[in-house]
Design a protein around this motif. Structure first.
Motif, PDB file in Angstrom:
ATOM      1  N   UNK A 203       0.839  -1.355   0.058  1.00  0.00           N
ATOM      2  CA  UNK A 203      -0.047  -0.068  -0.005  1.00  0.00           C
ATOM      3  C   UNK A 203       0.843   1.285  -0.054  1.00  0.00           C
ATOM      4  N   UNK A 204       2.156   1.129   0.340  1.00  0.00           N
ATOM      5  CA  UNK A 204       2.910   2.363   0.509  1.00  0.00           C
ATOM      6  C   UNK A 204       4.492   1.870   0.421  1.00  0.00           C
ATOM      7  N   UNK A 205       5.333   2.094  -0.628  1.00  0.00           N
ATOM      8  CA  UNK A 205       6.665   1.493  -0.654  1.00  0.00           C
ATOM      9  C   UNK A 205       7.434   2.881  -0.496  1.00  0.00           C
ATOM     10  N   UNK A 206       8.507   2.928  -0.066  1.00  0.00           N
ATOM     11  CA  UNK A 206       9.448   4.158  -0.095  1.00  0.00           C
ATOM     12  C   UNK A 206      10.903   3.703   0.080  1.00  0.00           C
ATOM     13  N   UNK A 207      11.860   4.149  -0.811  1.00  0.00           N
ATOM     14  CA  UNK A 207      12.967   3.619  -1.051  1.00  0.00           C
ATOM     15  C   UNK A 207      14.106   4.794  -1.237  1.00  0.00           C
ATOM     16  N   UNK A 208      15.092   4.773  -0.683  1.00  0.00           N
ATOM     17  CA  UNK A 208      16.304   5.531  -0.997  1.00  0.00           C
ATOM     18  C   UNK A 208      17.464   4.704  -1.126  1.00  0.00           C
ATOM     19  N   UNK A 209      18.185   5.276  -2.268  1.00  0.00           N
ATOM     20  CA  UNK A 209      19.461   4.428  -2.614  1.00  0.00           C
ATOM     21  C   UNK A 209      20.508   5.642  -2.921  1.00  0.00           C
ATOM     22  N   UNK A 210      21.765   5.348  -2.355  1.00  0.00           N
ATOM     23  CA  UNK A 210      22.626   6.026  -2.494  1.00  0.00           C
ATOM     24  C   UNK A 210      23.934   5.339  -3.120  1.00  0.00           C
ATOM     25  N   UNK A 211      24.517   5.813  -4.201  1.00  0.00           N
ATOM     26  CA  UNK A 211      25.407   4.916  -5.052  1.00  0.00           C
ATOM     27  C   UNK A 211      26.791   5.723  -5.498  1.00  0.00           C
ATOM     28  N   UNK A 212      27.786   5.272  -5.255  1.00  0.00           N
ATOM     29  CA  UNK A 212      29.200   5.621  -5.745  1.00  0.00           C
ATOM     30  C   UNK A 212      29.671   4.742  -6.942  1.00  0.00           C
TER      31      UNK A 212
END
Length: 288
Positions: A203-212
């Motif tokens: 019903x609610x998905x939240x994602x954070x991605x940090x990439x180098x």
């Protein structure tokens, strides 16, 4: 030119997917702004002791007015082993200025979350609007919104914000740093009869991605690189409780260029939604 590719993907859910593809590209010498692509793709899907196959034959016709304005239409019917076919298609449009672009993708495609979904020939109609451009010579940003409706009456909404920045040394890119914010929501978590769905529909998905990322060339033919990233995901399903998934992932890749084409290989191990997946791919591009 011709493009060939093979990928093998497996994940922590016990699903294994093998995909092979071949694509031919034909530019028009009579009408330089018009080009055509023909593609054959096969998909072998395994989940525990069950198997399912899918074949996609597509034709894409693209008209490029210039490097900032183009339209394309792709017809790509999907044939499943002994089951109902899906008449998939996609329309693509792009326009913009030197620093700001707007693109649109809309069409119909098969929904392939797992074998049960594939056997039901479930499809979705989608529309994606993306705005992207350069903040300065070393920074780029994009914002996209997707609305999709599934054949079973469910609907999906997705927002993605991407930011890419290059660290340079003596005018040469040294590292790339990127970040992504994602939000996905499904309208329903149960079917019309009140039973749980055959696919994951938070019903609610939240994602954070940090990439180098880092790349290096060896001469004029070889180059290789790697990417490392951290993910922090949170989601809710049919209950108000929130689940958190955090972890790290990586990708390594290498390419070789020669007079009439190039070879490329990559391997990745990463978090995808609520599970971890590994992917191995090999690709070749040849000019005639």
């Amino acid at each position: 030119s011709a493009d060939l590719g093979v990928t093998i993907r497996e994940d922590s859910r016990g699903i294994r997917e093998g995909r092979g593809s071949g694509e031919l590209f034909f530019p028009s010498f009579t009408y330089p702004k018009l080009s055509a692509r023909y593609r054959l793709e096969t998909l072998n899907f395994e989940e525990k002791s069950e198997k399912e196959n899918c074949r996609v034959v597509s034709a894409c016709f693209q008209y490029s007015l210039n490097h900032r304005n183009e339209v394309a239409f792709t017809f790509s019917p999907e044939a499943y082993s002994g089951r109902k076919d899906i008449n998939a298609y996609d329309f693509h449009g792009l326009t913009g200025t030197d620093n700001l672009h707007l693109s649109f993708n809309g069409g119909r495609t098969g929904f392939k979350e797992n074998i049960q979904v594939m056997r039901s020939s479930l499809a979705e109609d989608y529309a994606t609007l993306t705005m992207f451009g350069e903040l300065n010579p070393r920074a780029r940003i994009s914002q996209s919104f997707t609305a999709a409706d599934l054949d079973d009456g469910n609907s999906r909404r997705r927002f993605d914000t991407d930011l890419l920045y290059f660290l340079t040394r003596r005018g040469v890119p040294l590292l790339s740093i990127s970040g992504r914010l994602s939000q996905v929501s499904y309208e329903s978590q149960k079917d019309r009869q009140g039973n749980p769905l055959m696919y994951w529909a938070p019903s609610d998905f939240r994602g954070i991605q940090l990439k180098v990322g880092w790349e290096r060339g060896v001469g004029s033919r070889w180059w290789y690189g790697w990417e490392v990233h951290g993910d922090s995901n949170s989601f809710r399903e049919a209950t108000p409780e929130t689940t958190n998934e955090n972890g790290f992932g990586f990708t390594v890749h290498a390419s070789y260029r020669f007079e009439t084409g190039r070879f490329h290989g990559r391997f990745s191990d990463t978090i995808h939604g609520y599970y971890r997946e590994r992917l191995l791919g090999a690709f070749a591009s040849l000019d005639f």
